[in-house]
Write an enzyme that holds these catalytic residues in place. Structure first.
Site, mmCIF file in Angstrom:
data_model
loop_
_atom_site.group_PDB
_atom_site.id
_atom_site.type_symbol
_atom_site.label_atom_id
_atom_site.label_comp_id
_atom_site.label_asym_id
_atom_site.label_seq_id
_atom_site.Cartn_x
_atom_site.Cartn_y
_atom_site.Cartn_z
ATOM 1 N N LYS A 1 0.874 -1.176 0.000
ATOM 2 C CA LYS A 1 0.000 0.000 0.000
ATOM 3 C C LYS A 1 0.908 1.222 0.000
ATOM 4 O O LYS A 1 1.660 1.462 0.945
ATOM 5 C CB LYS A 1 -0.889 -0.012 1.239
ATOM 6 N N LYS B 1 -1.937 -1.531 -3.925
ATOM 7 C CA LYS B 1 -2.827 -0.369 -3.855
ATOM 8 C C LYS B 1 -2.001 0.911 -3.981
ATOM 9 O O LYS B 1 -0.998 1.033 -3.276
ATOM 10 C CB LYS B 1 -3.543 -0.404 -2.501
#
Ligand code: PBG
Ligand code: ZN
Length: 324
Positions: A192, A245
Site C-alpha cells: 500500500k 494499492k
C-alpha cells in the site's frame, strides 16, 4: 510473405475466440461505507455514485448488488465517536459489525470482507496509536487484533488489514486462531503506497490525518523491490490474499508480484482513480463506460485476480450486457 496478425481480427466472433483476458463479475469487489443511524444515504461529493449508508439502506443496496451478480463486498466504517485509540473500531455493536451480521443473515452467499484500520476511528486520523507524534507499531497491533476479532465474531469471511503496521498479518492470524476463527481469511494490503490518490476516500470516511502524513508507514512510491518484500513477509505471516494499492498507477507492481507469489492477487482501484474517470466523463472528455472497462480489463491482464472497485456495479451491468 507478409505476416498477418490482422487475420484473427476480422469479426466479433473471431476476436472473441482468441481473446486472452476476460473480465468476470467474480473478479469484482464492491467497497461500501457504513455508519450508525437509520435511513441514511449520503452522497459523497468527490465520488459520484457512492454513498454512506446505514445498515437498513445498505440492505437495499445489497439487493441490487446481488441482483447484478457481484459476489463480494468490502465494508468500511464511519465512527460516531472518535478517541485516541479508536475504541469504536472494535465495538461489537458498531456500524461495521452490525452490517456484517445483516449481510450474512440476509445475503448468505455474499463474501463479506472488512477493512481493518483505525484511521476512521481515531481523533488524530492516523492508522494507529500515536505517542510523541509517531505512530507506534506494536501498540497498534493490539487494536488491529481487537478490530479483526470483532469482525470475525460478527461473521466476516475475510478481514483486510490496511494500516501498514509491521507484523499486522501475523498478529491478526494469531488472535483469530486463538479464538477458533481458523476459517476466516486475511487479505493483506501488502503493498500500500503513500499515494495522493486516496483523497476522495478520506472525505468519504472522514479519515484524513489531522497532523503530519502517512509516509512513515505507507510505502514510498519509488519502490518496487520493497513491495515484493512486503508481499513475501505477509505471505510468510499467513496472508491468504495479497493486495497492491493503488491499482491503475501500479500495474508494474501487480505484474511482478503475480509472477513471484502463489496466492490470489488483489488490487485496489482507489477513490482518486475512480474520481479521475468520473470527472473526465462528466466533462464529456472520455467515454466513461469504455474507459472503465478498459481499465478493469487491463488490471486483470496485468495479473489481478480480485479488483476492488467503486465501479463494481457499473462493470457488472456492462458484463451482463456483453452476454446479449
Ligand atoms: C484506510 C484506508 C484508506 C483507503 C483504504 N483503506 C485510506 C488511507 O490510507 O488514507 C483508501 C481507499 C481509496 O482511496 O479508495 N487505511
Ligand atoms: Zn488507515
Amino acid at each position: 510473405m507478409i505476416n498477418r496478425p490482422r487475420r484473427l481480427r476480422n469479426s466479433d466472433s473471431l476476436r472473441s475466440i482468441v481473446r486472452e483476458t476476460i473480465l468476470n463479475k467474480e473478479d469484482l469487489v464492491y467497497p461500501v461505507f457504513v455508519k450508525d443511524g437509520q435511513g441514511v444515504k449520503e452522497a459523497i461529493s468527490s465520488m459520484p455514485g457512492q454513498y454512506r449508508f446505514s445498515v437498513d439502506t445498505l440492505k437495499t443496496e445489497c439487493e441490487e448488488v446481488v441482483k447484478l451478480g457481484i459476489k463480494s463486498i468490502l465494508i468500511f466504517g464511519l465512527a460516531s465517536h472518535k478517541d485516541d485509540t479508536g475504541t469504536e473500531s472494535h465495538n461489537p455493536n458498531g456500524a461495521v459489525q452490525n452490517a456484517i451480521r445483516m449481510i450474512k443473515k440476509d445475503f448468505p452467499d455474499v463474501v463479506v470482507m472488512t477493512d481493518v484500520c483505525v484511521c476512521g476511528y481515531t481523533n488524530h486520523g492516523h492508522c494507529g496509536i500515536v505517542h510523541d507524534d509517531y505512530v507506534q507499531n506494536d501498540e497498534t497491533l493490539k487494536v488491529l487484533q481487537n478490530m479483526a476479532l470483532s469482525h470475525a465474531e460478527a461473521g466476516a469471511d475475510i478481514v483486510a488489514p490496511s494500516a501498514m503496521m509491521d507484523g499486522q498479518v501475523a498478529a491478526i492470524r494469531e488472535i483469530l486462531d486463538k479464538n477458533s476463527f481458523q476459517r476466516v481469511s486475511i487479505m493483506a494490503y501488502s503493498a500500500k503506497y503513500y499515494s495522493a490518490c486516496y483523497g476522495p476516500f478520506r472525505e468519504a470516511a472522514d479519515s484524513a490525518p489531522q497532523f503530519g502524513n502517512r509516509a512513515t508507514y505507507q510505502m514510498d512510491i519509488g519502490n518496487t523491490r520493497e513491495a515484493m518484500k512486503e508481499i513475501d513477509i505477509d505471505i510468510a505471516e499467513g496472508a491468504d490474499i495479497v493486495m497492491v494499492k493503488p491499482a491503475m498507477l501500479y500495474m508494474d507492481i501487480i505484474a511482478k508480484a503475480k509472477e513471484r507469489s502463489l496466492v490470489p492477487m488483489a488490487a485496489y482501484n482507489v477513490s482518486g482513480e475512480y474520481a479521475m474517470i468520473k470527472a473526465a466523463a462528466a466533462n464529456g472528455w472520455i467515454d466513461e463506460k469504455r474507459v472503465m472497462m478498459e481499465m478493469l480489463l487491463s488490471l486483470k491482464r496485468a495479473g489481478t485476480d480480485l479488483i476492488i472497485t467503486y465501479f463494481a456495479k457499473d462493470a457488472a451491468a456492462e458484463i451482463e450486457k456483453l452476454k446479449d
